[in-house]
Scaffold this active site. Structure first.
Site, short mmCIF file in Angstrom:
data_model
loop_
_atom_site.label_atom_id
_atom_site.label_comp_id
_atom_site.label_asym_id
_atom_site.label_seq_id
_atom_site.Cartn_x
_atom_site.Cartn_y
_atom_site.Cartn_z
N CYS A 66 0.82 -1.22 0.00
CA CYS A 66 0.00 0.00 0.00
C CYS A 66 0.85 1.27 0.00
CB CYS A 66 -0.97 0.00 1.17
SG CYS A 66 -0.19 -0.09 2.80
N HIS A 118 -1.52 1.43 7.36
CA HIS A 118 -2.13 1.30 6.03
C HIS A 118 -2.16 2.66 5.34
CE1 HIS A 118 -4.42 -0.32 2.77
NE2 HIS A 118 -5.44 0.49 3.01
#
Length: 706
Positions: free
Chosen positions: A358, A614
């Site tokens: 990510c 994230h």
């Protein structure tokens, strides 16, 4: 009762864009009274909510091109949505909005609830309020009854049913997928507001009526063991052609074709098939894809792709297959604003995440989807570029041409970076960006920073360094950058083409400020070395600057203070400032003393955010203030960790544009907890702000012809 003749002449509309003008603003709902000159519409304005029906007020005029026509039913559904940005967000999903307008009793939906996303059955359409005048509009909402994962009703005893507006519904499940044997119970009680149940739910169009007839027929004729799996836009399907050959593809469009009566599907095939189109049928375009790949068939001819039957679950059944891609090595320009929503919005869009990627996915999408700042990599001839540069260019071209990059393409880039940790571990986006610019693109440092010691050094990003006490609890990016530069005694040697500012946070958890206000423009005029600057007080040529004056409450706290010699003396005669230590500025030779200084501005085009390890990103894709996208490369997952895959998703985020259109004072006073979920996420989790020169601003034009 309004006559049918009167209703047929009603022209409701919603304002799509433009600043507040003569009573109308974005998200307002109106009723057209007359069309006047210059393409403007004079209309009545519907606003407010409560226990009564909504009465129209004088609204003034609005440009017709800034509006979207609505039926009475659509207008009443949207009126019950109190947030104008949520109204517009729902309109950006026409498939969902159409399905919501067609809801009937017995339909299964998924709603946003305080306990999360919950499946529920539509019990009633509710007319909210009592009309006092003929022009009044009811607001329309839905009474629903929750069901559990086994399709059982949550409650056994009669109880008041919860009421939801159209924006609370995130999915409509086709009627034929509701399990046979599910029964309704008799309801008791009403919401305390003035409401009336509507037994016959109106349809969105004749198309909606036909769809409901088709679905009812299918539910009656099909047994539970043979009931069709619901198909939507994005579903992977297979179709048996007239020649007996099975072809595979992804549904890109559902609806009525001109001259047809049943529901049809527009499918983008996995490969070219002679006789197919590029998304047109007859003279009308329904979606866009490469030539010879668009097939139009009745929905009844489509079946779920059997190649993935073993790995898909009902929740993820609609994840599309990966379309093939051949790089023609031609330059693909950034996605224009006019095409971004069509090409990018939805699931399986953007860059597909895989194995802690990510940090890389969010950075690539931010840098290359809509910005031209680093566009030179697409112009490098393939025969002269390094293999890793060619791999990057293919990723960029695929993203801009198809709107989707599979995980395999990004994994190939990670392997070519030459470090095992890039393949197996999650890294900081800052580290990846530095490697990308330095080793892959072989670019000179984006920034040349001059320190107090008259030495200059290069950098690709700038990390904010300061003491928390130097600035307020909710700073802007402009204040953070100014304070950090003055504290470290730094200056830019020249205006950078791209400025990436890293926020004062350390690691993935600790952040110095709970909220940071984005600055849509950065003024770096006063951060340039050997460049003319204006006196903060009189506007003449500045010759001194003072760090201690930066937080002064009586002198616009947070703004850099520089003075001409006269004002410097006067300002520092005040007892509270006599201990300050102003520093002389490097003044260009021959600079005029009283000529206004040209301001040097940088424009915000993307923000990277991180929360609990994230990374996601927000990207500005056009000139319109509301043209913002939210990208998450791992928004969902299909299957388990071994055999499954991540589902990336891109959402329209006009509410961020609404928030950023406020003044700095209004944003500072705003309560982040009351902002929309995505706006709150940006304010709380920002990690990097990406800026560019106005000369390399976002592409708002159509791609140039080759």
């Amino acid at each position: 009762m309004v006559s049918m003749e009167t209703k047929s002449k009603e022209k409701f509309f919603i304002v799509l864009r433009g600043k507040a003008r003569k009573g109308f603003s974005r998200g307002c709902i109106g009723l057209s009274e007359a069309e006047i000159q210059n393409g403007e519409v004079k209309g009545l304005l519907y606003s407010g909510s409560g226990s009564n029906a909504v009465s129209p007020k004088s609204g003034g005029t609005v440009r017709e091109v800034d509006t979207y026509p609505l039926t009475r039913h659509q207008a009443q559904l949207l009126l019950f949505i109190t947030s104008s940005s949520k109204r517009l967000e729902l309109l950006c999903n026409p498939q969902l909005f159409t399905a919501i307008c067609e809801l009937t009793q017995d339909d299964l939906v998924v709603v946003k609830h305080k306990k999360g996303h919950q499946p529920a059955l539509v019990r009633n359409l509710m007319q909210i309020g009592k009309k006092e005048n003929q022009e009044d509009l009811h607001m329309l909402g839905f009474e629903v009854e929750f069901v559990d994962s086994d399709h059982n009703l949550f409650t056994k005893k009669p109880a008041p049913l919860p009421l939801f507006n159209a924006s609370d519904i995130i999915q409509v499940v086709p009627s034929y997928s509701v399990p046979v044997g599910m029964h309704w119970r008799d309801s008791q009680g009403l919401n305390k507001k003035v409401m009336t149940r509507v037994n016959s739910l109106p349809s969105f169009s004749s198309h909606g009526l036909q769809l409901r007839v088709n679905r009812t027929d299918q539910r009656v004729t099909q047994s539970p063991s043979t009931s069709r799996v619901p198909l939507e836009v994005g579903s992977m399907v297979e179709v048996l052609s007239n020649t007996g050959v099975t072809v595979y593809g992804v549904i890109r469009w559902l609806g009525l074709l001109s001259g047809k009566t049943n529901e049809w599907a527009g499918i983008e095939l996995d490969y070219d098939v002679s006789g197919c189109s590029d998304g047109t049928h007859g003279v009308q375009r329904y979606f866009t894809c490469n030539g010879n790949k668009a097939l139009f068939v009745p929905v009844t001819k489509c079946n779920p792709d059997s190649r993935f039957a073993g790995t898909q679950t009902l929740k993820h059944i609609n994840a599309p297959s990966v379309p093939p891609f051949e790089d023609s090595e031609e330059h693909v320009p950034p996605i224009p604003e006019s095409e971004a929503s069509t090409l990018l919005l939805g699931r399986m869009k953007g860059i597909q995440g895989h194995f802690n990627s990510c940090y890389l996915d969010a950075a690539l999408f931010s840098l290359f989807s809509s910005s031209t700042t680093l566009d030179n990599i697409c112009h490098q001839p393939a025969d002269t570029a390094e293999p890793i540069t060619c791999t990057l260019r293919k990723i960029v071209n695929r993203l801009r041409r198809q709107g989707f990059v599979p995980a395999e393409s990004v994994m190939n880039l990670r392997k070519q970076l030459g470090c095992d940790t890039f393949q197996t571990e999650e890294k900081d986006s800052e580290e990846f960006i530095t490697v990308l610019f330095q080793k892959v693109l072989r670019m000179e440092p984006l920034l040349q920073l001059r320190s107090r010691g008259e030495t200059s050094q290069g950098a690709y990003t700038y990390q904010i360094f300061l003491e928390k006490e130097q600035i307020g609890p909710m700073p802007t990016v402009q204040q953070l950058l100014d304070t950090s530069f003055l504290s470290c005694d730094l200056k830019f040697e020249e205006v950078p083409s791209c400025l990436i500012v890293q926020m004062p946070r350390f690691g993935k958890k600790f952040k110095m400020f709970p909220h940071i206000i984005p600055s849509t423009e950065l003024d770096i005029t006063d951060l340039l070395y050997n460049s003319p600057r204006e006196c903060f007080v009189c506007g003449h040529l500045a010759e001194h600057e003072c760090l201690q004056c930066l937080p002064e409450r009586t002198l616009q706290p947070g703004r850099i203070k520089q003075y001409c010699t006269t004002c410097n003396t006067q300002v520092h005669t005040h007892p509270s400032r006599q201990g300050h230590s102003p520093r002389p500025l490097a003044v260009p030779t021959g600079a005029p003393a009283d000529t206004p200084v040209t301001r040097h501005m940088m424009q915000l085009f993307a923000v990277l955010c991180i929360h609990t390890s994230h990374y996601v990103s927000f990207v500005k894709y056009g000139a319109d203030p509301q043209s913002w996208l939210f990208f998450d490369s791992m928004a969902d997952r299909c299957g388990d960790d071994q055999s499954g895959y991540n589902i990336p998703e891109i959402k329209a985020c006009p509410e961020l544009g609404d928030f950023l259109s406020q003044s700095e004072e209004e944003m500072t006073r705003a309560d982040p907890s009351k902002a929309g979920e995505l706006v709150r996420r940006l304010l709380c989790d920002s990690y990097m702000f990406l800026y560019q020169k106005p000369s390399t601003s976002l592409s708002t034009l159509n791609p140039q012809e080759p």
